[in-house]
Design an enzyme around this catalytic site. Structure first.
Site, PDB file in Angstrom:
ATOM      1  N   HIS A  52      41.542  43.848  29.479  1.00  0.00           N
ATOM      2  CA  HIS A  52      40.573  44.699  30.191  1.00  0.00           C
ATOM      3  C   HIS A  52      41.247  45.349  31.380  1.00  0.00           C
ATOM      4  CE1 HIS A  52      40.261  40.996  32.536  1.00  0.00           C
ATOM      5  NE2 HIS A  52      39.536  41.621  33.443  1.00  0.00           N
ATOM      6  N   HIS A  54      40.987  45.480  34.730  1.00  0.00           N
ATOM      7  CA  HIS A  54      41.151  45.033  36.120  1.00  0.00           C
ATOM      8  C   HIS A  54      42.634  44.943  36.502  1.00  0.00           C
ATOM      9  CE1 HIS A  54      36.868  43.153  36.183  1.00  0.00           C
ATOM     10  NE2 HIS A  54      36.862  44.442  36.458  1.00  0.00           N
ATOM     11  N   ASP A  56      44.368  42.987  38.331  1.00  0.00           N
ATOM     12  CA  ASP A  56      45.106  41.717  38.247  1.00  0.00           C
ATOM     13  C   ASP A  56      45.549  41.416  36.809  1.00  0.00           C
ATOM     14  OD1 ASP A  56      42.245  41.206  37.807  1.00  0.00           O
ATOM     15  OD2 ASP A  56      42.732  39.070  37.807  1.00  0.00           O
ATOM     16  N   HIS A  57      45.196  42.293  35.875  1.00  0.00           N
ATOM     17  CA  HIS A  57      45.634  42.148  34.478  1.00  0.00           C
ATOM     18  C   HIS A  57      46.542  43.286  34.027  1.00  0.00           C
ATOM     19  CE1 HIS A  57      42.552  38.936  33.640  1.00  0.00           C
ATOM     20  NE2 HIS A  57      42.170  39.422  34.805  1.00  0.00           N
ATOM     21  N   HIS A 108      32.162  40.807  30.871  1.00  0.00           N
ATOM     22  CA  HIS A 108      32.884  40.866  32.155  1.00  0.00           C
ATOM     23  C   HIS A 108      33.147  42.332  32.500  1.00  0.00           C
ATOM     24  CE1 HIS A 108      35.718  39.684  35.283  1.00  0.00           C
ATOM     25  NE2 HIS A 108      36.669  40.399  34.715  1.00  0.00           N
ATOM     26  N   ASP A 132      39.253  37.505  30.821  1.00  0.00           N
ATOM     27  CA  ASP A 132      38.259  36.969  31.759  1.00  0.00           C
ATOM     28  C   ASP A 132      36.893  36.812  31.098  1.00  0.00           C
ATOM     29  OD1 ASP A 132      40.223  37.003  33.676  1.00  0.00           O
ATOM     30  OD2 ASP A 132      39.355  38.613  34.880  1.00  0.00           O
ATOM     31  N   HIS A 170      42.743  32.882  34.047  1.00  0.00           N
ATOM     32  CA  HIS A 170      42.694  32.321  35.413  1.00  0.00           C
ATOM     33  C   HIS A 170      42.632  30.796  35.383  1.00  0.00           C
ATOM     34  CE1 HIS A 170      42.052  36.034  37.794  1.00  0.00           C
ATOM     35  NE2 HIS A 170      41.430  36.474  36.702  1.00  0.00           N
TER      36      HIS A 170
HETATM   37 FE    FE Z   1      40.989  38.613  36.284  1.00  0.00          FE
HETATM   38 ZN    ZN Z   2      38.789  40.716  35.311  1.00  0.00          ZN
END
Ligand code: FE
Ligand code: ZN
Length: 258
Positions: A52, A54, A56-57, A108, A132, A170
């Protein structure tokens, strides 16, 4: 095939899978841990799978593609660093002699996808990269989807083979298990698993991968039809349960739980 969680930022894992020569990574929010691991393992990056949009990915995708020439795969319906192969439900990704099936798992984010592989070439239990969506003992927050969408996504994952190794993005397990025990206090597997995870974390080890069998036993978000979980949700907010269902009430409860 070797499966390795590479810690990134505070609590992310970038999953690496390699056969001793070639590797894939999933959701590289940062390029540095991946470059280090490629060197340490002595392998070449062939593909990057993204679940996805985001940061942080995705934050490490551009620089990894540029330095390694790896092919990038990601969801069809999310903003993504170009160029990449865009994937929808039912698509197959073939890499390292493995076949990954793409599952649409909105909730998410609206276009979130997961990757499932049960190829014989794994020489081990099936693998799920779920980003996530599903966490051990919990699930992602609903930033773009509805509770009904997330519940449907989680139920699809919950129906995968029990031995499937669940590779979440995570390390949220201990926090999730604290909440899970509040919701499902008499679940004996939960208490036992928490003790096991406390031990792992004390040694600096990941609590992941989990398995589908374990998550079906301990994860309240996969157990919202169990009487004990339903009763707890009603204690938290009886009105909420009647309006939007047990799952939505649990998610709401967890959003504010410390
Ligand atoms: Fe994340
Ligand atoms: Zn995420």
């Amino acid at each position: 095939m070797k499966l390795i969680p590479l810690p990134a930022f505070d609590d992310n894992y970038i999953w690496m899978l390699h056969d001793g020569q070639e590797a894939i990574v999933v959701d590289p929010g940062d390029a540095q841990p991946v470059l280090k691991a490629l060197q340490h393992e002595g392998v070449q990056l062939k593909a990057i799978l993204v679940t996805h949009h985001h940061t942080d990915h995705t934050g490490g995708v551009d620089s990894l593609r540029q330095t390694t020439g790896a092919q990038v795969y990601g969801p069809a319906h999310e903003p993504m660093p170009e160029p990449l192969k865009r994937l929808v439900e039912g698509d197959m990704v073939s890499v390292l002699g493995l076949a990954f099936r793409v599952l649409d798992v909105p909730g998410h984010t609206a276009g979130h996808i997961a990757y499932f592989c049960d190829s014989a070439a794994l020489a081990g239990d099936p693998v799920l990269f779920c980003g996530d969506t599903l966490f051990s003992g919990g699930c992602g927050r609903l930033f773009e989807g509805t509770p009904a969408q997330m519940l449907a996504s989680l139920e699809r994952l919950s129906a995968l083979p029990g031995s499937t190794r669940v590779c979440c993005a995570h390390e949220y397990t201990l926090g999730n298990l604290k909440f899970a025990l509040e919701v499902d206090p008499d679940n004996p597997q939960l208490a036992a698993h928490r003790a096991h995870c406390l031990d792992l974390r004390a040694k600096g080890l990941a609590t992941l991968p989990s398995t589908i069998t374990l998550e079906n036993q301990i994860n309240p978000f996969l157990r919202s039809r169990h009487p004990c979980v339903m009763a707890s949700a009603r204690t938290f907010d009886a009105k909420g349960v009647s309006q939007t269902g047990v799952f939505a009430t649990l998610r709401q409860w967890k959003n504010h739980y410390r």
